[in-house]
Every structure is written in C-alpha cells, then in structure tokens.
Design an enzyme around this catalytic site. Structure first.
Site, PDB file in Angstrom:
ATOM      1  CE1 TYR A  90     -77.233  28.539 -12.706  1.00 18.74           C
ATOM      2  CE2 TYR A  90     -75.903  26.435 -12.581  1.00 18.74           C
ATOM      3  CZ  TYR A  90     -76.136  27.973 -12.406  1.00 18.74           C
ATOM      4  OH  TYR A  90     -75.019  28.487 -12.013  1.00 18.74           O
TER       5      TYR A  90
ATOM      6  CD  GLU B 138     -80.700  22.062 -30.529  1.00 17.60           C
ATOM      7  OE1 GLU B 138     -81.102  22.923 -29.862  1.00 17.60           O
ATOM      8  OE2 GLU B 138     -79.691  21.443 -30.709  1.00 17.60           O
TER       9      GLU B 138
ATOM     10  CG  ASN C  35     -84.718  30.318 -15.155  1.00 16.47           C
ATOM     11  OD1 ASN C  35     -84.825  30.181 -13.984  1.00 16.47           O
ATOM     12  ND2 ASN C  35     -85.560  31.136 -15.477  1.00 16.47           N
TER      13      ASN C  35
ATOM     14  CG  ASN D  14     -78.644  28.784 -25.798  1.00 14.53           C
ATOM     15  OD1 ASN D  14     -78.439  29.634 -26.640  1.00 14.53           O
ATOM     16  ND2 ASN D  14     -77.655  28.406 -24.955  1.00 14.53           N
TER      17      ASN D  14
HETATM   18  N1  THU Z   1     -77.638  23.856 -26.217  1.00 15.34           N
HETATM   19  C1  THU Z   1     -78.549  24.194 -27.179  1.00 15.34           C
HETATM   20  O1  THU Z   1     -79.259  25.160 -27.151  1.00 15.34           O
HETATM   21  N2  THU Z   1     -78.564  23.261 -28.207  1.00 15.34           N
HETATM   22  C2  THU Z   1     -77.836  22.171 -28.376  1.00 15.34           C
HETATM   23  O2  THU Z   1     -77.782  21.450 -29.168  1.00 15.34           O
HETATM   24  C3  THU Z   1     -76.830  21.787 -27.382  1.00 15.34           C
HETATM   25  C4  THU Z   1     -76.791  22.645 -25.963  1.00 15.34           C
HETATM   26  C5  THU Z   1     -77.529  24.676 -24.767  1.00 15.34           C
HETATM   27  C6  THU Z   1     -78.225  24.313 -23.812  1.00 15.34           C
HETATM   28  C7  THU Z   1     -77.577  25.315 -22.591  1.00 15.34           C
HETATM   29  O3  THU Z   1     -78.179  26.310 -22.833  1.00 15.34           O
HETATM   30  C8  THU Z   1     -76.159  25.481 -23.519  1.00 15.34           C
HETATM   31  O4  THU Z   1     -76.273  25.160 -24.731  1.00 15.34           O
HETATM   32  C9  THU Z   1     -75.005  24.462 -22.777  1.00 15.34           C
HETATM   33  O5  THU Z   1     -75.261  23.263 -22.697  1.00 15.34           O
END
Ligand code: THU
Length: 146
Positions: free
Chosen positions: A60, A67, A57, A54
């Site tokens: 937000y 993914e 920024n 992830n």
């Molecule tokens: N997030 C992911 O990258 N994948 C997921 O399956 C769930 C949530 C990230 C988005 C954000 O950067 C952080 O986790 C909190 O929601």
C-alpha cells in the site's frame, strides 16, 4: 518595487481545458484498494499540459497520488516551471484537496502557482501553493548555510 504577477491569472478557456484534462486523467486511475480515483492536469509556463492519475500498489505505501504522477512526468521530460494544476475526483460534494506530501512536492517547484481543486460538476476552489503550504521549507533554505 516590482510586484510579482499574481499566480491565478489564467484565461478561462485554459482553466476549462485543464479541468477537462484532469477529469480525463482520472479515468486511468489505478486504485483497486481505495476505489478513490483521482486525476490531475499540470500546466507548464509554456502551455504544455501533463496529466496524471493515482497509481496504487499491493504494497500500500508505494501508491502515488495523481498530482505527483503529473509532476514527475513533467520533470522527467524537462519541464519544471509550472502555472497551475487541476485536480479531479469523484467526490460530489467536496472540492478535492491535495495531501501534504503532494503540497510539499508542488512547493519544490515554487510557491506562486495555482491549484484548482475541483468537483465533478466543473466548479472549483482556487489557491496558490503558498496558500496551501504556508511557512514552508524549500530548496532555497538549503542554500542558507555555508
Ligand atoms: N489521492 C490522490 O491521488 N490525490 C489527492 O489529492 C488525494 C488522494 C489518492 C491517493 C490514493 O490512491 C487514493 O487517492 C486514496 O487516498
């Protein structure tokens, strides 16, 4: 009538490799706002693995999930046939579950492939994209009107 091959027939060593890759990718997570690192590892039909984390920024809403980072890396390098994706987080007691936006982006590239939702100890729950986003809207629907 020919049966479609079930999505989740993956060799155990492939699964292990994919899980490890997702855990490695998590180390690169840029998540100074949520402090919730996530990693993903995407396996293509021809055996290549794209990883992602992830990337948040200060504005937000512009943050992107692990993914979708992995999927966009693969697409932008010419790969769009996927077998599986593994997702890793630091949640000890829950299997990390992809958000709705990521499910829709996965679905763009087919419904019959596999999602490994993992815990840090390497255990996982496995579902198809179809399981995670039933009755979905996809690219085929756009072809139905003339
Ligand atoms: N997030 C992911 O990258 N994948 C997921 O399956 C769930 C949530 C990230 C988005 C954000 O950067 C952080 O986790 C909190 O929601």
């Amino acid at each position: 009538m020919a049966q479609e091959c079930p999505a989740y027939v993956l060799d155990p060593e492939y699964i292990q490799q994919l899980l490890l890759c997702s855990q490695e990718a998590k180390k690169f997570a840029y998540c100074p706002y949520s402090h919730f690192p996530v990693g993903a590892a995407l396996l293509t039909r021809d055996g290549k693995i794209f990883s992602g984390c992830n990337v948040e920024n200060a504005c937000y809403a512009l943050g992107i999930c692990a993914e979708r980072t992995a999927i966009q890396k693969a697409i932008s390098e010419g790969y769009k046939d996927f077998r599986a994706i593994a997702i890793a987080s630091d949640l000890q007691d829950d299997f990390i579950s992809p958000c709705g936006a990521c499910r829709q982006v996965m679905r763009e590239f087919g419904t019959n492939w596999t999602v490994y939702m993992t815990k840090p100890d390497g255990t996982y729950v496995v579902r198809t994209v179809q399981d995670l986003l039933p009755a979905s809207f996809g690219p085929e629907d756009l072809q139905k009107i003339q």
